[in-house]
Design an enzyme around this catalytic site. Structure first.
Site, mmCIF file in Angstrom:
data_model
loop_
_atom_site.group_PDB
_atom_site.id
_atom_site.type_symbol
_atom_site.label_atom_id
_atom_site.label_comp_id
_atom_site.label_asym_id
_atom_site.label_seq_id
_atom_site.Cartn_x
_atom_site.Cartn_y
_atom_site.Cartn_z
ATOM 1 N N LYS A 260 0.840 -1.216 0.000
ATOM 2 C CA LYS A 260 0.000 0.000 0.000
ATOM 3 C C LYS A 260 0.872 1.262 0.000
ATOM 4 O O LYS A 260 0.592 2.216 -0.728
ATOM 5 C CB LYS A 260 -0.965 -0.033 1.196
ATOM 6 C CG LYS A 260 -2.025 -1.098 1.028
ATOM 7 C CD LYS A 260 -2.885 -1.358 2.260
ATOM 8 C CE LYS A 260 -3.781 -2.574 1.979
ATOM 9 N NZ LYS A 260 -4.719 -2.909 3.051
ATOM 10 N N GLN B 61 -5.124 -1.944 9.464
ATOM 11 C CA GLN B 61 -4.919 -3.234 8.806
ATOM 12 C C GLN B 61 -5.449 -4.365 9.688
ATOM 13 O O GLN B 61 -5.192 -4.411 10.890
ATOM 14 C CB GLN B 61 -3.415 -3.424 8.497
ATOM 15 C CG GLN B 61 -3.091 -4.645 7.665
ATOM 16 C CD GLN B 61 -3.545 -4.547 6.209
ATOM 17 O OE1 GLN B 61 -3.810 -3.463 5.692
ATOM 18 N NE2 GLN B 61 -3.649 -5.673 5.540
ATOM 19 N N ASP C 130 -11.358 1.965 3.512
ATOM 20 C CA ASP C 130 -11.541 0.520 3.349
ATOM 21 C C ASP C 130 -12.997 0.177 3.046
ATOM 22 O O ASP C 130 -13.287 -0.934 2.595
ATOM 23 C CB ASP C 130 -11.175 -0.202 4.666
ATOM 24 C CG ASP C 130 -9.781 -0.801 4.642
ATOM 25 O OD1 ASP C 130 -9.320 -1.186 3.561
ATOM 26 O OD2 ASP C 130 -9.180 -0.896 5.734
HETATM 27 N N1 L34 Z 1 -8.005 -3.012 6.851
HETATM 28 N N2 L34 Z 1 -7.179 -5.099 6.302
HETATM 29 C C1 L34 Z 1 -7.692 -3.915 5.906
HETATM 30 N N3 L34 Z 1 -7.895 -3.614 4.596
HETATM 31 C C2 L34 Z 1 -7.585 -4.507 3.629
HETATM 32 O O1 L34 Z 1 -7.852 -4.239 2.359
HETATM 33 C C3 L34 Z 1 -7.018 -5.735 3.998
HETATM 34 N N4 L34 Z 1 -6.596 -6.672 3.066
HETATM 35 C C4 L34 Z 1 -6.737 -8.087 3.372
HETATM 36 C C5 L34 Z 1 -6.113 -8.328 4.761
HETATM 37 N N5 L34 Z 1 -6.402 -7.261 5.716
HETATM 38 C C6 L34 Z 1 -6.848 -6.020 5.357
HETATM 39 C C7 L34 Z 1 -5.513 -6.501 2.263
HETATM 40 O O2 L34 Z 1 -4.965 -5.423 2.113
HETATM 41 C C8 L34 Z 1 -5.959 -8.736 2.259
HETATM 42 N N6 L34 Z 1 -5.175 -7.661 1.671
HETATM 43 C C9 L34 Z 1 -4.187 -7.844 0.674
HETATM 44 C C10 L34 Z 1 -3.504 -6.765 0.105
HETATM 45 C C11 L34 Z 1 -2.539 -6.945 -0.849
HETATM 46 C C12 L34 Z 1 -2.235 -8.198 -1.289
HETATM 47 C C13 L34 Z 1 -2.901 -9.279 -0.771
HETATM 48 C C14 L34 Z 1 -3.866 -9.100 0.210
HETATM 49 C C15 L34 Z 1 -1.166 -8.381 -2.328
HETATM 50 O O3 L34 Z 1 -0.531 -7.430 -2.717
HETATM 51 N N7 L34 Z 1 -0.932 -9.624 -2.797
HETATM 52 C C16 L34 Z 1 0.060 -9.953 -3.768
HETATM 53 C C17 L34 Z 1 1.122 -10.879 -3.182
HETATM 54 C C18 L34 Z 1 1.709 -10.410 -1.926
HETATM 55 C C19 L34 Z 1 2.619 -11.438 -1.275
HETATM 56 O O4 L34 Z 1 3.689 -11.721 -1.859
HETATM 57 O O5 L34 Z 1 2.281 -11.959 -0.203
HETATM 58 C C20 L34 Z 1 -0.628 -10.681 -4.920
HETATM 59 O O6 L34 Z 1 -0.106 -10.630 -6.041
HETATM 60 O O7 L34 Z 1 -1.663 -11.312 -4.677
#
Ligand code: L34
Length: 296
Positions: A54, A98, A121
């Protein structure tokens, strides 16, 4: 059939490009940069990765941000008073706590402490309620990102049967609302499945669009889906893997190999829904700075 890949990483970049242009335009009119305050309680490794993504996205689009890291022993009272100070601070446009939080803290209480006008969010009951009645609101980033993917790839949703597996407040429930509302983007016939669903396959097999958001590694197998289904994998599970450098690998809620042979479209993990969550947050933060959803 072998499914076409829905490239969340690419579409997220396109969304960020649009937000960057809009941020520049906003600044060129004499406004300060939008500001996102992130709060991270404890040191959950996955949460660190996600909040890191983020911060990086903010830098990419010209949004200013700060992550406040708090000890996992913080009391509810202390955490709420920190949030209240950000509520009052006019230089803060968006506030994000988060999740998950340590078990002694109630995420409901904490989320309701956030001023709904800064709840980028889209988790506050005011925003969830307004989503439910088709009023302007901040839309939860993950389901909003999935709707954006459908739009980008011209995947029809209207009149389709959408099945959402998982009924969480963050994804499953708002996803079902977005898919099912008659007056906004969805217009799909929608089924929500969860832990208490009897015979999950009976439902998933009839889905034209299947959203897997149960948080269970590889729950959805090829034999559970209809030929030609659109399959969206929201799961992002860390599974131990000695052969990888990090010691784990990411697997979705979908058994990718068996499902991709039958689906028409599929999102990969990583590189599917995750980057869209982050990109939609940028969009919401700009909306917050512009006060375009809740004008003063
Ligand atoms: N308050 N909590 C709040 N807001 C959110 O929107 C989230 N979420 C979920 C968990 N808790 C939260 C996220 O941000 C899940 N989540 C999230 C954000 C980004 C990614 C995955 C989940 C992401 O960038 N995933 C990458 C891989 C990252 C890695 O290597 O672990 C992808 O390509 O899927």
């Amino acid at each position: 059939m072998s499914a076409e890949i829905i490239d969340g990483k690419k579409v997220a970049e396109l969304v960020r490009n649009r937000v960057r242009e809009d941020v520049n335009d906003w600044k060129s009119k004499g406004h300060r940069a939008p500001f996102l305050q992130v709060i991270l309680v404890g040191d959950d490794p996955a949460s660190k990765v996600y909040t890191g993504a983020k911060t990086k996205a903010c830098e990419d689009v010209g949004i200013e941000t700060h992550t406040r890291i708090l000890q996992d022993t913080i009391s509810a009272k202390e955490l709420k008073s920190i949030i209240k100070a950000y509520n009052e601070d006019d230089s803060v446009d968006g506030i994000l706590v988060q999740l998950p939080l340590p078990s002694h803290l109630s995420s409901h209480d904490v989320i309701e402490t956030i001023d709904y006008r800064k709840d980028v969010d889209g988790f506050h009951p005011m925003n969830v309620g307004r989503l439910t009645v088709d009023e302007p609101c901040y839309r939860s980033c993950t389901p909003a990102g999935i709707m954006e993917l459908f739009k980008h790839y011209s995947i029809p949703v209207k009149s389709k049967h959408a099945v959402v597996v998982g009924a969480s407040n963050i994804v499953g429930s708002p996803m079902a609302i977005m898919l099912s509302r008659e007056n906004s983007s969805g217009k799909a016939t929608t089924t929500i499945c969860h832990k208490f669903t009897k015979d999950l396959t009976q439902h998933t097999i009839s889905a034209d669009i299947l959203i897997a958001a149960a948080g269970q590694p590889e729950l959805i197998k090829g034999e559970m889906i209809k030929e030609g289904a659109v399959v969206i994998d929201v799961g992002i599970n860390r599974v131990a893997d000695e052969t990888s450098e990090k010691g784990y690998k990411l697997v979705g809620d979908v058994d990718y190999e068996s499902v991709r042979k039958k689906a028409s479209w599929i999102t990969p993990v990583p590189g599917g829904v995750g980057p869209m969550t982050v990109a939609m947050l940028m969009k919401n933060t700009l909306l917050a700075a512009k006060k375009s959803i809740y004008p003063e």
